[in-house]
Design a protein around this motif. Structure first.
Motif, mmCIF file in Angstrom:
data_model
loop_
_atom_site.group_PDB
_atom_site.id
_atom_site.type_symbol
_atom_site.label_atom_id
_atom_site.label_comp_id
_atom_site.label_asym_id
_atom_site.label_seq_id
_atom_site.Cartn_x
_atom_site.Cartn_y
_atom_site.Cartn_z
ATOM 1 N N THR A 127 -11.797 -0.112 -8.304
ATOM 2 C CA THR A 127 -11.760 0.973 -9.271
ATOM 3 C C THR A 127 -12.168 2.299 -8.643
ATOM 4 O O THR A 127 -11.530 3.330 -8.864
ATOM 5 N N SER B 132 3.041 -3.338 -16.354
ATOM 6 C CA SER B 132 2.235 -3.514 -15.151
ATOM 7 C C SER B 132 2.838 -4.530 -14.197
ATOM 8 O O SER B 132 2.667 -4.437 -12.974
ATOM 9 N N TYR C 284 4.994 -2.800 -11.687
ATOM 10 C CA TYR C 284 4.200 -2.205 -10.601
ATOM 11 C C TYR C 284 3.796 -3.281 -9.594
ATOM 12 O O TYR C 284 3.860 -3.071 -8.376
ATOM 13 N N LEU D 40 -3.248 0.489 -8.191
ATOM 14 C CA LEU D 40 -4.041 0.997 -9.312
ATOM 15 C C LEU D 40 -4.021 2.518 -9.352
ATOM 16 O O LEU D 40 -3.960 3.117 -10.434
ATOM 17 N N MET E 242 -0.867 3.577 -10.901
ATOM 18 C CA MET E 242 -0.807 3.228 -12.317
ATOM 19 C C MET E 242 -1.616 4.167 -13.196
ATOM 20 O O MET E 242 -1.264 4.404 -14.362
ATOM 21 N N ARG F 279 -8.236 1.899 -17.440
ATOM 22 C CA ARG F 279 -7.033 1.152 -17.062
ATOM 23 C C ARG F 279 -7.207 0.470 -15.713
ATOM 24 O O ARG F 279 -6.750 -0.652 -15.521
ATOM 25 N N GLU G 49 -7.004 -3.750 -15.476
ATOM 26 C CA GLU G 49 -5.690 -4.238 -15.078
ATOM 27 C C GLU G 49 -5.804 -5.627 -14.449
ATOM 28 O O GLU G 49 -6.736 -5.914 -13.694
ATOM 29 N N ALA H 158 -0.750 -6.714 -12.304
ATOM 30 C CA ALA H 158 -0.321 -6.024 -11.088
ATOM 31 C C ALA H 158 -1.279 -6.289 -9.933
ATOM 32 O O ALA H 158 -0.855 -6.510 -8.788
ATOM 33 N N THR I 29 -10.820 -9.374 -13.692
ATOM 34 C CA THR I 29 -9.709 -9.627 -14.616
ATOM 35 C C THR I 29 -8.804 -10.747 -14.113
ATOM 36 O O THR I 29 -8.382 -11.613 -14.879
#
Length: 296
Positions: A83, A125, A128, A159, A162, A219, A223, A226, A248
């Motif tokens: 992130t 996603s 992507y 990411l 995205m 986001r 996610e 992807a 995730t």
């Protein structure tokens, strides 16, 4: 006249009641999700142990030769690094793009680019992830001469791409709302156009730009599909060129066949992710509120 006023007030009361009901429904759903995650996730944490669960560096829930391990520290660090890397790339590119489109770009160019940005925001996603798996992963493998290009670097780049649409669109809206008088006053004092945009317009729109960053963080950290397709999805400690797994993807990849304590541990991971997102949003909102109060 009194009848019309009474009818108008009745309509306003009905609309107010509808909006109040919808707001309570939204809050109720959030509370319901929170309670469900807490009830489903706490038993596994209590059985495994909080310290072992959060700081353990091995995830072997189906081990047969030895006792299973349920440490999610690699997932937490991978999510944090992924992130942070996506934000470090996406925020400067997105904000600079928004400044260019809002203040510097010709109208024809803006009219052509804006629909493309909206299209990027609407792409699923999985698309992507597919593009990243077919183009980005082989490119990383060739560029860095490594056996496999799937890893944290590929996930960060995907990411970052995205989150660009949301950052650009929200930042553009905030920049467009800056009063023209601010910029005219700066230009009248002798500042150049670029100086005006970056020293007057961007600071004036900082609350909207910060909101775009919050959306981007949400986001990026939430996610799954992807990231699963380009990260390799192995429970290793985070490394740029090594297969990794996010919080995730741990839940999405194993929930289909998990059972018993393994399944409960996945709910615990979801609870940690939920609390993690709430903590990030609360921290960002607190910082923005402090800056807003300090600027008054």
């Amino acid at each position: 006249m009194k009848a019309k006023a009474g009818a108008k007030r009745a309509v306003e009361d009905i609309v107010h009641g509808v909006f109040l009901f919808l707001g309570l429904v939204a809050v109720g759903f959030v509370l319901l999700i929170t309670v469900y995650l807490v009830v489903s996730g706490l038993p596994a944490i209590c059985e495994i142990g909080l310290a072992e669960f959060l700081f353990g560096d091995e995830w072997l829930p189906t081990a047969s030769a030895r006792s299973p391990e349920y440490g999610i520290l690699p997932f937490i660090l991978t999510s944090v690094y992924g992130t942070a890397g996506a934000i470090a790339i996406g925020v400067p590119v997105g904000v600079l793009t928004a400044v260019f489109l809002s203040k510097l770009a010709p109208r024809r160019l803006r009219r052509a680019v804006e629909p493309a940005i909206g299209l990027l925001a609407g792409i699923p996603s999985v698309v992507y992830g597919l593009v990243g798996m077919l183009l980005l992963v082989p490119a990383i493998r060739v560029a860095f001469d490594i056996p496999d290009g799937s890893g944290l670097l590929a996930a960060i780049i995907v990411l970052a791409v995205m989150i660009l649409p949301s950052i650009i669109k929200v930042s553009m809206t905030a920049l467009d709302a800056v009063p023209r008088e601010y910029e005219d006053a700066s230009l009248a004092l002798g500042a150049t156009s670029v100086e005006t945009y970056f020293r007057v317009s961007v600071p004036a729109a900082k609350s909207g730009i910060a909101a775009s960053v919050v959306l981007g963080v949400g986001r990026a950290i939430g996610e799954a599909m992807a990231v699963m397709m380009v990260s390799g999805n192995s429970p290793n400690m985070p490394s740029l060129f090594q297969s990794v797994r996010f919080l995730t993807t741990a839940v999405a990849g194993e929930m289909a066949y998990a059972e018993g304590l393994h399944r409960q541990a996945l709910f615990s991971i979801a609870l940690v992710l939920f609390l993690f997102i709430m903590l990030i949003n609360a921290t960002l909102n607190f910082v923005l509120k402090r800056k807003k109060e300090g600027s008054r």
